[in-house]
Design an enzyme around this catalytic site. Structure first.
Site, PDB file in Angstrom:
ATOM      1  N   SER A   1      -9.358   1.207   3.237  1.00  0.00           N
ATOM      2  CA  SER A   1      -8.643   2.060   2.448  1.00  0.00           C
ATOM      3  C   SER A   1      -7.724   1.596   1.390  1.00  0.00           C
ATOM      4  O   SER A   1      -7.390   1.987   1.012  1.00  0.00           O
ATOM      5  CB  SER A   1      -7.840   3.281   3.582  1.00  0.00           C
ATOM      6  OG  SER A   1      -6.798   2.606   4.035  1.00  0.00           O
TER       7      SER A   1
ATOM      8  N   SER B   1      -9.846  -1.317   7.564  1.00  0.00           N
ATOM      9  CA  SER B   1      -9.226  -1.096   6.103  1.00  0.00           C
ATOM     10  C   SER B   1      -8.478  -2.194   5.507  1.00  0.00           C
ATOM     11  O   SER B   1      -7.961  -2.168   4.199  1.00  0.00           O
ATOM     12  CB  SER B   1      -8.209   0.255   5.873  1.00  0.00           C
ATOM     13  OG  SER B   1      -8.762   1.786   5.958  1.00  0.00           O
TER      14      SER B   1
ATOM     15  N   LYS C   1       1.043  -0.793   0.042  1.00  0.00           N
ATOM     16  CA  LYS C   1       0.065   0.082   0.244  1.00  0.00           C
ATOM     17  C   LYS C   1       0.503   1.305   0.290  1.00  0.00           C
ATOM     18  O   LYS C   1       1.976   1.320   0.864  1.00  0.00           O
ATOM     19  CB  LYS C   1      -0.820  -0.295   0.672  1.00  0.00           C
ATOM     20  CG  LYS C   1      -1.728   1.333   1.185  1.00  0.00           C
ATOM     21  CD  LYS C   1      -2.697   0.564   2.948  1.00  0.00           C
ATOM     22  CE  LYS C   1      -4.019   1.639   2.943  1.00  0.00           C
ATOM     23  NZ  LYS C   1      -4.623   1.720   3.901  1.00  0.00           N
TER      24      LYS C   1
HETATM   25  N1  GLN Z   1     -12.648   3.525   6.680  1.00  0.00           N
HETATM   26  C1  GLN Z   1     -12.288   3.651   7.861  1.00  0.00           C
HETATM   27  C2  GLN Z   1     -11.585   5.626   7.666  1.00  0.00           C
HETATM   28  O1  GLN Z   1     -11.996   6.364   6.599  1.00  0.00           O
HETATM   29  C3  GLN Z   1     -11.044   3.084   8.110  1.00  0.00           C
HETATM   30  C4  GLN Z   1      -9.810   3.467   7.235  1.00  0.00           C
HETATM   31  C5  GLN Z   1      -8.831   2.754   7.987  1.00  0.00           C
HETATM   32  O2  GLN Z   1      -9.029   1.075   8.086  1.00  0.00           O
HETATM   33  N2  GLN Z   1      -8.039   3.153   7.281  1.00  0.00           N
HETATM   34  O3  GLN Z   1     -10.775   5.912   9.121  1.00  0.00           O
END
Ligand code: GLN
Length: 474
Positions: A146, A170, A71
């Site tokens: 994400s 994520s 990532k």
């Molecule tokens: N969707 C959640 C957020 O926007 C989790 C994102 C993540 O785990 N990086 O914070």
């Protein structure tokens, strides 16, 4: 799959260069449509040649010659690390993250950097400044987020394994949406050094693979204490793969009622079917309760933005990345942040700054921290009577691109089942649990702290009994 590829590499049926070429070719064929990658490494072939040379010298490191993707929030020296943001569009990582360093030592070929929601804030990869990633099962749908690029890259067969980060789901939610296996380790299991911070008390790095075995191999390669990350846990390295063959007889599975009440019946049926499968293999199933769960999402959306507002203060145009032209330094800070950050990141910074400001701190931040303690206790209580919790990974299957972009709350609700696990610092694994109208459904398994080996063992046992993880898009 990684386990098979490793055998073929060891048996010299394939070289690292050939394995890498296969990935590069698949990326060239389909990534124009999927857009899982933000960058492909210029030196992928050279890395593969070095891996082949190491093997010729008699070495057999755990990932020797195996291509992996990272990532684009994990630093790889000399490569851009954009975090999906305009503000870091041209930023080059000056050093390797510990994860990257460990991957190099393990012999992996770092094939490229994958797409993500800007600074990992989002649940669909649509918040990337460089355009969305598409779900390989249906390109009109999101891959989740994400870490959507990493999940999609594995699902589409562009790379056998990839790494993401999970602050509030994520890794797990995209694994579910893309029909792959993913694990968020216990907070502290994997070093965060060199991983760009979103919410430091929640962030963890973890792998995506096709199977629990692949995730065991990938996690084993990067886990462990790191003197450069004070929050990494002082535990000896574990051989997660060696634990896979454990017996699930007598395993006590708890299904939190808050996970199934109101859940879409189609998704619920997959959760129940999985419980049934393991029951037949000797496990027991009981209902448990996590009474504080309803407050997890609101608590997360105070704590994560609060930490983010502080972590993101460093992007001021002076030290990193994009710098706007301006007449004086204050205007330069303002304009750089104005132009460089996307709408969701700005929303988080504003929410976080507000929650931390004098007069509001007690009402919001402190309350959220108290909720976090209660949640942790809920889990501890549940683990008094069961070994592992089972539930859905997400309330729906992959939604359509654009479906939730105008409604942040709807987007936040995509993580309603994953977020509590981060707040409690626990490990959570998602494995494919079947298909619903042509789209994958994920099963989430949650264990007490540092029980990744058991989670992976359960995943492996389930994958020996079922075929869901073998179904592939197109
Ligand atoms: N969707 C959640 C957020 O926007 C989790 C994102 C993540 O785990 N990086 O914070």
């Amino acid at each position: 799959m990684i386990a098979q590829l490793r055998d073929r590499l060891r048996g010299k049926q394939i070289s690292a260069v050939e394995a890498t070429e296969e990935c590069l070719q698949r990326i060239a064929e389909i990534d124009g449509e999927i857009h899982a990658f933000l960058q492909v490494a210029d030196d992928a072939r050279a890395q593969a040649e070095r891996a082949d040379a190491r093997r010729r010298d008699g070495e057999d490191a755990p990932l020797l010659g195996i291509p992996v993707a990272l990532k684009d929030i994990i630093s790889v020296k000399g490569m851009r690390c954009t975090c999906g943001s305009r503000i870091l569009e041209n930023y080059q990582a000056p050093y390797d993250a510990t994860v990257t360093e460990k991957l190099r030592a393990a012999g992996a070929v770092i094939i490229g950097k994958t797409n993500l929601d800007e600074f990992a804030m989002g649940s669909s990869t649509e918040n990337s400044a460089f355009g969305p990633t598409r779900n390989p099962w249906d390109p009109t749908r999101v891959p989740g987020g994400s870490s959507g690029g990493s999940a999609a890259a594995v699902a589409a067969g562009m790379v056998p394994g990839a790494y993401g980060t999970d602050t509030g789901g994520s890794i797990r939610q995209p694994a579910a949406f893309c029909g792959v296996t993913g694990i968020k380790p216990t907070y502290g299991r994997v070093s965060r050094y060199g991983v760009v911070a979103y919410a430091s008390s929640l962030d963890q790095v973890g792998p995506f693979g096709r199977t629990a075995r692949d995730c065991a191999i990938l996690l084993g390669a990067v886990a462990g204490e790191d003197p450069r990350d004070a929050t990494s846990a002082p535990l000896p390295a574990e051989d997660f793969e060696a634990s896979l063959e454990g017996d699930v007889t007598g395993l006590r599975i708890g299904i939190p009622r808050e996970f199934t009440e109101g859940l879409d019946p189609a998704i619920r049926a997959h959760v129940e079917a999985a419980a049934e499968t393991l029951q037949q293999a000797g496990a027991t199933v009981e209902n448990v309760s996590l009474p504080t769960l309803a407050y997890a999402l609101p608590a997360y959306y105070i704590i994560a933005p609060a930490e983010a507002s502080s972590n993101l203060a460093r992007y001021d145009g002076a030290r990193y990345g994009y710098r706007a032209a301006a007449d004086d330094v204050l205007s330069m800070f303002k304009a750089s942040r104005h132009d460089g950050f996307g709408a969701e990141v700005k929303r988080r910074i504003m929410i976080g700054t507000y929650a931390l400001s004098a007069g509001y701190y007690d009402a919001y931040y402190l309350q959220a921290q108290r909720t976090r303690t209660l949640l942790r206790r809920d889990f501890e209580r549940a683990f008094e009577t069961c070994d592992v919790l089972l539930g859905p990974a997400a309330p729906t299957t992959a939604f359509r691109i654009g479906e939730k972009t105008d409604d942040p709350l709807q987007m936040y609700l995509a993580d309603v089942y994953t977020i509590a696990v981060n707040l409690a610092g626990l490990p959570g694994m998602v494995i494919p649990g079947g298909m619903e109208k042509g789209l994958p459904v994920g099963l989430q398994w949650i264990g007490p702290a540092f029980t990744e080996a058991r989670l992976l063992n359960i995943g492996h046992a389930y994958q020996q009994l079922t075929r869901h993880h073998q179904v592939q898009p197109r």
